[in-house]
Design an enzyme around this catalytic site. Structure first.
Site, PDB file in Angstrom:
ATOM      1  N   ARG A   1      27.061  29.184  36.632  1.00  0.00           N
ATOM      2  CA  ARG A   1      25.793  29.793  37.049  1.00  0.00           C
ATOM      3  C   ARG A   1      24.605  29.165  36.363  1.00  0.00           C
ATOM      4  O   ARG A   1      23.473  29.553  36.635  1.00  0.00           O
ATOM      5  CB  ARG A   1      25.828  31.273  36.696  1.00  0.00           C
TER       6      ARG A   1
ATOM      7  N   ARG B   1      29.255  49.240  42.454  1.00  0.00           N
ATOM      8  CA  ARG B   1      28.965  48.584  41.185  1.00  0.00           C
ATOM      9  C   ARG B   1      27.659  49.074  40.588  1.00  0.00           C
ATOM     10  O   ARG B   1      26.690  49.311  41.302  1.00  0.00           O
ATOM     11  CB  ARG B   1      28.901  47.066  41.397  1.00  0.00           C
TER      12      ARG B   1
ATOM     13  N   ARG C   1      27.329  48.127  49.778  1.00  0.00           N
ATOM     14  CA  ARG C   1      28.683  47.706  49.413  1.00  0.00           C
ATOM     15  C   ARG C   1      29.463  48.769  48.624  1.00  0.00           C
ATOM     16  O   ARG C   1      28.938  49.426  47.751  1.00  0.00           O
ATOM     17  CB  ARG C   1      28.552  46.432  48.561  1.00  0.00           C
TER      18      ARG C   1
ATOM     19  N   ARG D   1      18.981  40.039  39.558  1.00  0.00           N
ATOM     20  CA  ARG D   1      20.048  39.083  39.865  1.00  0.00           C
ATOM     21  C   ARG D   1      19.539  37.947  40.745  1.00  0.00           C
ATOM     22  O   ARG D   1      19.903  36.786  40.542  1.00  0.00           O
ATOM     23  CB  ARG D   1      21.208  39.807  40.561  1.00  0.00           C
TER      24      ARG D   1
ATOM     25  N   LYS E   1      30.895  35.208  48.362  1.00  0.00           N
ATOM     26  CA  LYS E   1      31.809  34.328  47.625  1.00  0.00           C
ATOM     27  C   LYS E   1      33.156  35.014  47.375  1.00  0.00           C
ATOM     28  O   LYS E   1      34.211  34.432  47.576  1.00  0.00           O
ATOM     29  CB  LYS E   1      31.194  33.933  46.263  1.00  0.00           C
TER      30      LYS E   1
HETATM   31  P1  ADP Z   1      27.313  38.698  42.208  1.00  0.00           P
HETATM   32  O1  ADP Z   1      27.600  37.292  42.583  1.00  0.00           O
HETATM   33  O2  ADP Z   1      27.439  39.623  43.370  1.00  0.00           O
HETATM   34  O3  ADP Z   1      26.023  38.890  41.476  1.00  0.00           O
HETATM   35  P2  ADP Z   1      29.396  38.696  40.119  1.00  0.00           P
HETATM   36  O4  ADP Z   1      30.496  39.656  40.140  1.00  0.00           O
HETATM   37  O5  ADP Z   1      29.707  37.260  40.289  1.00  0.00           O
HETATM   38  O6  ADP Z   1      28.410  39.227  41.242  1.00  0.00           O
HETATM   39  O7  ADP Z   1      28.578  38.845  38.732  1.00  0.00           O
HETATM   40  C1  ADP Z   1      28.114  40.077  38.265  1.00  0.00           C
HETATM   41  C2  ADP Z   1      27.367  39.921  36.933  1.00  0.00           C
HETATM   42  O8  ADP Z   1      28.250  39.364  35.940  1.00  0.00           O
HETATM   43  C3  ADP Z   1      26.185  38.959  36.940  1.00  0.00           C
HETATM   44  O9  ADP Z   1      25.013  39.577  37.397  1.00  0.00           O
HETATM   45  C4  ADP Z   1      26.117  38.571  35.452  1.00  0.00           C
HETATM   46  O10 ADP Z   1      25.551  39.610  34.678  1.00  0.00           O
HETATM   47  C5  ADP Z   1      27.567  38.468  35.060  1.00  0.00           C
HETATM   48  N1  ADP Z   1      28.116  37.110  35.274  1.00  0.00           N
HETATM   49  C6  ADP Z   1      29.117  36.764  36.139  1.00  0.00           C
HETATM   50  N2  ADP Z   1      29.387  35.444  36.082  1.00  0.00           N
HETATM   51  C7  ADP Z   1      28.524  34.929  35.174  1.00  0.00           C
HETATM   52  C8  ADP Z   1      28.278  33.622  34.672  1.00  0.00           C
HETATM   53  N3  ADP Z   1      28.976  32.554  35.112  1.00  0.00           N
HETATM   54  N4  ADP Z   1      27.309  33.457  33.734  1.00  0.00           N
HETATM   55  C9  ADP Z   1      26.604  34.501  33.279  1.00  0.00           C
HETATM   56  N5  ADP Z   1      26.766  35.750  33.712  1.00  0.00           N
HETATM   57  C10 ADP Z   1      27.711  35.987  34.635  1.00  0.00           C
END
Ligand code: ADP
Ligand code: ZN
Length: 215
Positions: free
Chosen positions: A87, A161, A126, A172, A13
């Site tokens: 999410r 990360r 990554r 996740r 994404k």
């Molecule tokens: P990825 O899609 O690779 O898991 P992101 O950078 O989008 O990575 O998100 C990393 C972390 O940030 C998630 O695992 C969660 O803990 C938190 N997070 C991000 N966006 C949201 C969201 N919309 N709602 C709840 N937690 C979120």
């Protein structure tokens, strides 16, 4: 044109959002990036989210909806890419209300399909340039031997990360299947869902997204 990129962690994404920003001048709203910035800023909210994120769990709806609300109030754009948000179903409802308040519409939801094995391989390999955010991958796009980022030319600082390890990744993925994947049905029922294959190389995926947006 406002668009959601939906998909499991590692689906690509962020990579595709960066293309849309560069080529179409859209504005990327990544809640993951916002939360990582909050974490680095050392605020109280940052401390609360840091631990949750490191485990791979979801941050509360209240916090992330607040972050998105703030952005929609302050940033003016002819197009937003929502990356990693919504999410949960509650977040999806909140987004729909926020956009309606602003007189804006949601024009497309693109679900990026990738199988789990590919996700694990992508994520554990990554690394990101600390200077510009360019993403590298040990298998497909290794960090240059001279240690200089091909994009920004900065040297030697590539970060991984805290949640890109197998255990956090398992959490996740489980969070994704339990709480986020229902959004596929939600947007399908609203007639807004397009599904693309996220497994090809970056440019194939980019073309698939362009085809959806041209419709
Ligand atoms: P990825 O899609 O690779 O898991 P992101 O950078 O989008 O990575 O998100 C990393 C972390 O940030 C998630 O695992 C969660 O803990 C938190 N997070 C991000 N966006 C949201 C969201 N919309 N709602 C709840 N937690 C979120
Ligand atoms: Zn760089």
């Amino acid at each position: 044109m406002n668009l959601i990129l939906l998909g499991p962690p590692g689906a690509g994404k962020g990579t595709q959002a960066r293309f849309l920003v560069e080529e179409r001048g859209m504005v990327q709203l990544s809640t993951g990036d916002m939360l990582r910035a909050a974490k680095d800023s050392g605020t109280e909210m940052g401390q609360i989210v840091a631990d949750v994120m490191a485990r791979g769990a979801l941050v509360t709806d209240e916090i992330v909806i607040g972050l998105i609300r703030e952005q929609l109030e302050t940033v003016k754009a002819s197009g937003f890419i929502f990356d990693g948000f919504p999410r949960t179903l509650a977040q999806a409802d909140a987004l729909s209300d926020l956009l309606a308040e602003k007189g804006q519409t949601l024009d497309a939801v693109i679900a990026m399909e990738v199988d789990d094995e590919a996700l694990v391989a992508r994520i554990t390999a990554r690394a990101t340039c600390a200077g510009c955010g360019e993403v590298y991958n040990d298998n497909t796009k290794p960090i240059p031997a001279d240690g200089k980022c091909t994009k920004c030319g900065a040297g030697n600082k590539f970060t991984r990360r805290a949640d890109d390890n197998e255990e956090a990744l398992r959490t996740r993925l489980m969070e994704y299947y339990k709480k986020t994947s229902p959004l596929i049905g939600y947007y399908y029922a609203k007639g807004q869902l397009s599904t693309i294959d996220g497994l090809g190389d970056m440019n194939e995926v980019k073309a698939a997204i362009a085809a959806v947006l041209a419709d």
